[in-house]
Design an enzyme around this catalytic site. Sequence first.
Site, short mmCIF file in Angstrom:
data_model
loop_
_atom_site.label_atom_id
_atom_site.label_comp_id
_atom_site.label_asym_id
_atom_site.label_seq_id
_atom_site.Cartn_x
_atom_site.Cartn_y
_atom_site.Cartn_z
N GLY A 136 96.91 18.05 -4.49
CA GLY A 136 96.40 16.81 -5.06
C GLY A 136 95.21 16.21 -4.34
O GLY A 136 95.04 14.99 -4.35
N ASN A 187 92.12 16.54 -5.29
CA ASN A 187 91.26 15.98 -6.34
C ASN A 187 91.84 14.67 -6.87
O ASN A 187 91.10 13.73 -7.16
CB ASN A 187 91.07 17.00 -7.47
CG ASN A 187 89.89 17.92 -7.23
OD1 ASN A 187 88.80 17.46 -6.92
ND2 ASN A 187 90.11 19.21 -7.35
N ARG A 199 108.94 28.67 -23.28
CA ARG A 199 107.60 28.08 -23.12
C ARG A 199 107.32 27.00 -24.17
O ARG A 199 106.68 25.99 -23.88
CB ARG A 199 106.55 29.20 -23.21
CG ARG A 199 105.24 28.84 -22.58
CD ARG A 199 105.37 28.80 -21.08
NE ARG A 199 104.17 28.27 -20.43
CZ ARG A 199 104.04 28.16 -19.12
NH1 ARG A 199 105.02 28.52 -18.31
NH2 ARG A 199 102.93 27.67 -18.61
N ASN A 244 88.60 19.27 -17.20
CA ASN A 244 89.12 20.16 -16.16
C ASN A 244 88.07 20.35 -15.08
O ASN A 244 86.88 20.33 -15.35
CB ASN A 244 89.46 21.53 -16.78
CG ASN A 244 90.04 22.50 -15.77
OD1 ASN A 244 90.96 22.17 -15.02
ND2 ASN A 244 89.50 23.71 -15.74
N HIS A 265 86.74 23.13 -12.39
CA HIS A 265 86.83 24.55 -12.08
C HIS A 265 85.95 24.84 -10.86
O HIS A 265 84.80 24.41 -10.82
CB HIS A 265 86.37 25.40 -13.28
CG HIS A 265 86.52 26.87 -13.04
ND1 HIS A 265 87.73 27.52 -13.20
CD2 HIS A 265 85.64 27.80 -12.63
CE1 HIS A 265 87.57 28.80 -12.90
NE2 HIS A 265 86.31 29.00 -12.54
N ASP A 294 88.25 27.88 -19.89
CA ASP A 294 86.96 27.54 -19.25
C ASP A 294 85.78 27.72 -20.19
O ASP A 294 84.66 27.98 -19.76
CB ASP A 294 86.74 28.40 -17.98
CG ASP A 294 87.85 28.21 -16.96
OD1 ASP A 294 88.42 27.12 -16.90
OD2 ASP A 294 88.15 29.18 -16.24
N GLN A 306 82.14 19.39 -1.07
CA GLN A 306 80.73 19.17 -1.45
C GLN A 306 80.53 19.06 -2.96
O GLN A 306 79.46 18.64 -3.39
CB GLN A 306 79.85 20.30 -0.89
CG GLN A 306 79.82 20.32 0.63
CD GLN A 306 78.86 21.37 1.17
OE1 GLN A 306 78.17 22.05 0.42
NE2 GLN A 306 78.83 21.51 2.49
N GLU A 364 83.67 19.36 -5.84
CA GLU A 364 84.77 18.89 -6.70
C GLU A 364 85.06 17.40 -6.53
O GLU A 364 85.18 16.67 -7.52
CB GLU A 364 86.05 19.70 -6.41
CG GLU A 364 85.93 21.16 -6.76
CD GLU A 364 87.20 21.94 -6.43
OE1 GLU A 364 88.30 21.46 -6.72
OE2 GLU A 364 87.08 23.05 -5.87
#
Lengths: 200, 200
Positions: free
Chosen positions: A12, A14, A66, A108, A110, A151, A179, A181
């Site tokens: 976590g 981010n 699922r 998102n 990436h 993506d 640097q 995200e």
Amino acid sequence: MLKVAVLVSGGGTNLQAIMDAIDNKTIRNAEIAGVISNNAGAYALERARAKGIEARCVSPKQYDNRELFNKALLEETQKLNPDLIVLAGFLVAIPPAMVEAFPYRIINIHPSLIPSFCGKGFYGLKVHEAALARGVKVTGATVHFVDEGTDTGKIILQKPVMVEEGDTPEILQRRVMEQAEWIILPKAIDMIANGELKLG
Amino acid sequence: MLKVAVLVSGGGTNLQAIMDAIDNKTIRNAEIAGVISNNAGAYALERARAKGIEARCVSPKQYDNRELFNKALLEETQKLNPDLIVLAGFLVAIPPAMVEAFPYRIINIHPSLIPSFCGKGFYGLKVHEAALARGVKVTGATVHFVDEGTDTGKIILQKPVMVEEGDTPEILQRRVMEQAEWIILPKAIDMIANGELKLG
């Protein structure tokens, strides 16, 4: 006030960057409505609770198949009534029904410059392993909208990061976080919260 | 003194950057042994001749088939007795025999951050068209060794360039040249000429 749901699988960092950016007003006019993890042991859940933010686990292990998990994930997310869903290191394929329910409302982060090192199989450390294996000198991170592909959604922000002599996947992963995200993910949320980016 | 053969198809702005860098000593211990173009009308040939550099055309049109052209291209290049072959916007597939004759002695400049927007079909303006179509926010350029594949060789240098609002393929192409290609191509030659990069 933009209500943000954060979905996260791991430590976590981010999520922490988002919480910090809200505190220091780098993100304006947004609040975290709740945090959901597929992983009961995710430290991200503790980070959220420490800030008094609602945090819950929705794990595939709790469901027979699922489909039931996907349904529960969508329902738990919808309970938060979010304006925006942020995948902040969420290592679960987003169910098509969720993409459909939140068009241009899911973003998102990436850890590469899409279209390099992205798509199925490229997540977490594997992205940086692949970048080093190819010998690139520049990598970075990308914030993008989530669509039905992996993506493939519209790119919102990217930031380059230089690869350095002696980098390991772990060192590079950390540098890309620090640097890129932790800067562009909060920035994208701020842009969306303040109408600086059209949602769709 | 590193003897450099420059192969080029068009205007020769990268050739100009190399000549300028030799003049102002940004490239040390290297000289241009000659310039070869597949295109008789390439302005690059005029740029070279204006500097007193040997410049000649080897065009597929002069030969009955591709094999004969490939053979002539190799022979004309070998006549220059180069230590390094620089593809400075050379839109011709390098014959396998040339790659074999000059292992780790051929470098190419590509106008993207490899592995994005590279490989067969990605050359010149098409690279920038593809980057804008994908909506990337960061692009750049790559100097790499040439191997038997297309843009698959070992990467030497890369430099990122930010995409800006309102960019057209032409505008982006020019910015990538100015901010990346004209810097990293001379720098790579200087590194090779001064033993700062192992050739192979």
